[in-house]
Design an enzyme around this catalytic site. Structure first.
Site, PDB file in Angstrom:
ATOM      1  N   ARG A  50       0.822  -1.225   0.000  1.00  0.00           N
ATOM      2  CA  ARG A  50       0.000   0.000   0.000  1.00  0.00           C
ATOM      3  C   ARG A  50       0.846   1.262   0.000  1.00  0.00           C
ATOM      4  NH1 ARG A  50      -1.328   2.766   4.270  1.00  0.00           N
ATOM      5  NH2 ARG A  50      -1.774   1.004   5.618  1.00  0.00           N
ATOM      6  N   TYR A 104     -11.827  17.126 -17.598  1.00  0.00           N
ATOM      7  CA  TYR A 104     -12.413  15.797 -17.382  1.00  0.00           C
ATOM      8  C   TYR A 104     -13.488  15.863 -16.280  1.00  0.00           C
ATOM      9  CZ  TYR A 104     -12.939  11.062 -15.714  1.00  0.00           C
ATOM     10  OH  TYR A 104     -13.478   9.870 -15.288  1.00  0.00           O
ATOM     11  N   ASP A 176      -2.834  17.888 -16.345  1.00  0.00           N
ATOM     12  CA  ASP A 176      -3.228  16.518 -16.667  1.00  0.00           C
ATOM     13  C   ASP A 176      -2.803  16.283 -18.115  1.00  0.00           C
ATOM     14  OD1 ASP A 176      -4.626  14.276 -17.599  1.00  0.00           O
ATOM     15  OD2 ASP A 176      -6.328  14.616 -16.272  1.00  0.00           O
ATOM     16  N   LYS A 201      -5.084   5.080 -19.868  1.00  0.00           N
ATOM     17  CA  LYS A 201      -5.270   5.457 -21.283  1.00  0.00           C
ATOM     18  C   LYS A 201      -4.003   5.145 -22.094  1.00  0.00           C
ATOM     19  CE  LYS A 201      -8.861   7.426 -19.244  1.00  0.00           C
ATOM     20  NZ  LYS A 201      -9.996   6.649 -18.850  1.00  0.00           N
TER      21      LYS A 201
HETATM   22  N1  PLP Z   1      -7.897  12.571 -16.706  1.00  0.00           N
HETATM   23  C1  PLP Z   1      -8.466  12.468 -17.917  1.00  0.00           C
HETATM   24  C2  PLP Z   1      -8.122  13.484 -18.971  1.00  0.00           C
HETATM   25  C3  PLP Z   1      -9.350  11.433 -18.194  1.00  0.00           C
HETATM   26  O1  PLP Z   1      -9.922  11.342 -19.408  1.00  0.00           O
HETATM   27  C4  PLP Z   1      -9.656  10.491 -17.169  1.00  0.00           C
HETATM   28  C5  PLP Z   1     -10.608   9.369 -17.403  1.00  0.00           C
HETATM   29  O2  PLP Z   1     -11.274   9.286 -18.401  1.00  0.00           O
HETATM   30  C6  PLP Z   1      -9.062  10.660 -15.909  1.00  0.00           C
HETATM   31  C7  PLP Z   1      -8.183  11.691 -15.724  1.00  0.00           C
HETATM   32  C8  PLP Z   1      -9.378   9.705 -14.789  1.00  0.00           C
HETATM   33  O3  PLP Z   1      -8.667   8.514 -14.987  1.00  0.00           O
HETATM   34  P1  PLP Z   1      -9.129   7.096 -14.396  1.00  0.00           P
HETATM   35  O4  PLP Z   1     -10.376   6.698 -15.071  1.00  0.00           O
HETATM   36  O5  PLP Z   1      -7.936   6.227 -14.694  1.00  0.00           O
HETATM   37  O6  PLP Z   1      -9.312   7.279 -12.913  1.00  0.00           O
END
Ligand code: PLP
Length: 382
Positions: A50, A104, A176, A201
């Site tokens: 963890r 997002y 991000d 992704k």
């Molecule tokens: N950031 C972006 C740009 C995303 O498209 C996503 C999910 O679609 C996330 C963060 C969140 O990622 P996760 O689904 O792996 O928690």
């Protein structure tokens, strides 16, 4: 691995253990929750899965740090755990954050619901209007947060101004970088403090795990790690193994996706049935010149609207035979979705309206299928 090595070489060799463990060419999986004590040690240094410090976590962290030329990196159990641990590591009750106005949906909900409940406030900014940011700045502002290409409208912030603003105001700049992937853009090189990924992704690339990553200075990554240790969002060692395997093919995958998506976006943008295509590689994109300046490629992501509105959008998705109607992105299968009902389904209709996400907007993540077949599929379905 030296910094001077090319990106493709780093993907394969950076972070890998020397000498190889049991001479294995591929990093083995340490499927053990706990490890023998060396001696008395600080809580965060106890070897326990963890606390994200198994050999799998360490090797993967070093590889991901090398990809964006960061000092250090942490892998987490999801993109959202990377985002939440980062925000909570640097923001406390009473603090304030400036956030790009379209991003997002999960991040939007975290900020406007959960963090607000904890007394952390945010204000939305137009990431392309730096002059307006100062008007929203407060003495309590501690962070400015943007996405490299906003989900799902593919807007590209004024990166230089974000970094300058953060430095002048002595606040953290966080980005991000999921949509671009480290092949197309490396934010730390231009001065961002922290770069975050949903490793679910492009980093992993095969739609078979959920994972996240944060990259930055050693000191900052230690703070995020300690926060994550308490929140409990560590990545399982088996998922670490899959992520490490997926990362090795990132360059070949994303280069192909860059090329294929550009051709598909060009095709769609000329089609009489299409109202508008959002893709940074098109010269009609409002920040196309910025995309050309900063990105190695324009990514496999685009969004678009059809002239026939919602009915046409639903019919298109139903008729397509190759792209799969599913959320998420960055995998080998092309995925198609309507963000109002997937990634941004957690936001209210009013919030989506403010972000510019209409119900008929379609988001496409281009996979590794033949570009010709995908274009034919769109031709038939539109
Ligand atoms: N950031 C972006 C740009 C995303 O498209 C996503 C999910 O679609 C996330 C963060 C969140 O990622 P996760 O689904 O792996 O928690």
């Amino acid at each position: 691995m030296e910094k001077s090595k090319n990106f493709d070489t780093k993907l394969i060799h950076s972070g890998e253990p020397h000498p190889r463990i049991g001479q294995a060419v591929t990093m083995p999986i340490f499927q053990s929750s706990t490890f023998e004590h060396d001696s008395e040690t600080h809580y965060h240094d106890i070897k326990y899965a963890r606390l994200s410090n198994t050999p799998n976590h360490k090797v993967l962290g070093e590889k991901i740090a090398a990809l964006e030329n960061g000092e250090s990196a942490l892998v987490t159990s999801s993109g959202m755990s990377a985002i939440s641990a980062t925000l909570l590591a640097f923001l406390k009750s009473g603090d304030h954050v400036l956030v790009q106005n379209c991003l997002y949906g999960g991040t939007h909900s975290l900020l406007t619901q959960d963090l607000l409940d904890l007394g952390i406030k945010s204000d939305f900014i137009d990431a392309n209007d730096p002059k307006s940011w100062a008007t929203k700045l407060k003495p309590e502002t501690k962070m400015i947060y943007v996405e490299t290409m906003s989900n799902p409208l593919l807007e590209i912030p004024d990166f230089n101004s974000v970094v300058d603003f953060a430095r002048t105001k002595k606040i953290k700049s966080v980005i991000d970088n999921t949509f671009a992937s480290p092949l197309n853009f490396r934010p730390l090189e231009m001065g961002f403090d922290l770069s975050i990924h949903s490793a679910t992704k492009y980093l992993n690339g095969h739609s078979d795990i959920v994972a996240g990553a944060v990259i930055g200075k050693k000191e900052d990554i230690t703070s995020v790690t300690h926060k994550l240790d308490h929140l409990g969002g560590s990545l399982d060692p088996h998922a670490c193994f899959l992520l490490q395997r997926g990362i090795k093919t990132l360059a070949v995958r994303v280069r192909y996706q860059n090329e294929s998506a550009l051709q598909i976006a060009q095709y769609l943008s000329k089609h009489p049935g299409i109202l508008r295509v959002n893709y940074p590689g098109l010269d009609t994109h409002p920040q196309h010149s910025r995309a050309k300046e900063f990105f190695a490629g324009f990514s496999g992501m685009m969004s678009f609207r059809l002239k026939g509105g919602l009915a046409a959008a639903n019919s298109l998705i139903e008729k397509l035979s190759i792209p799969i109607h599913a959320p998420s992105l960055g995998g080998v299968e092309s995925l198609i979705t309507r963000p109002a009902f997937s990634s941004h389904g957690g936001a209210s209709a009013e919030q989506r309206n403010k972000m510019g996400i209409t119900d008929d907007l379609i988001r496409l993540s281009v996979g590794l299928e033949s570009t010709e077949d995908l274009i034919k599929d769109f031709e038939n379905a539109i």
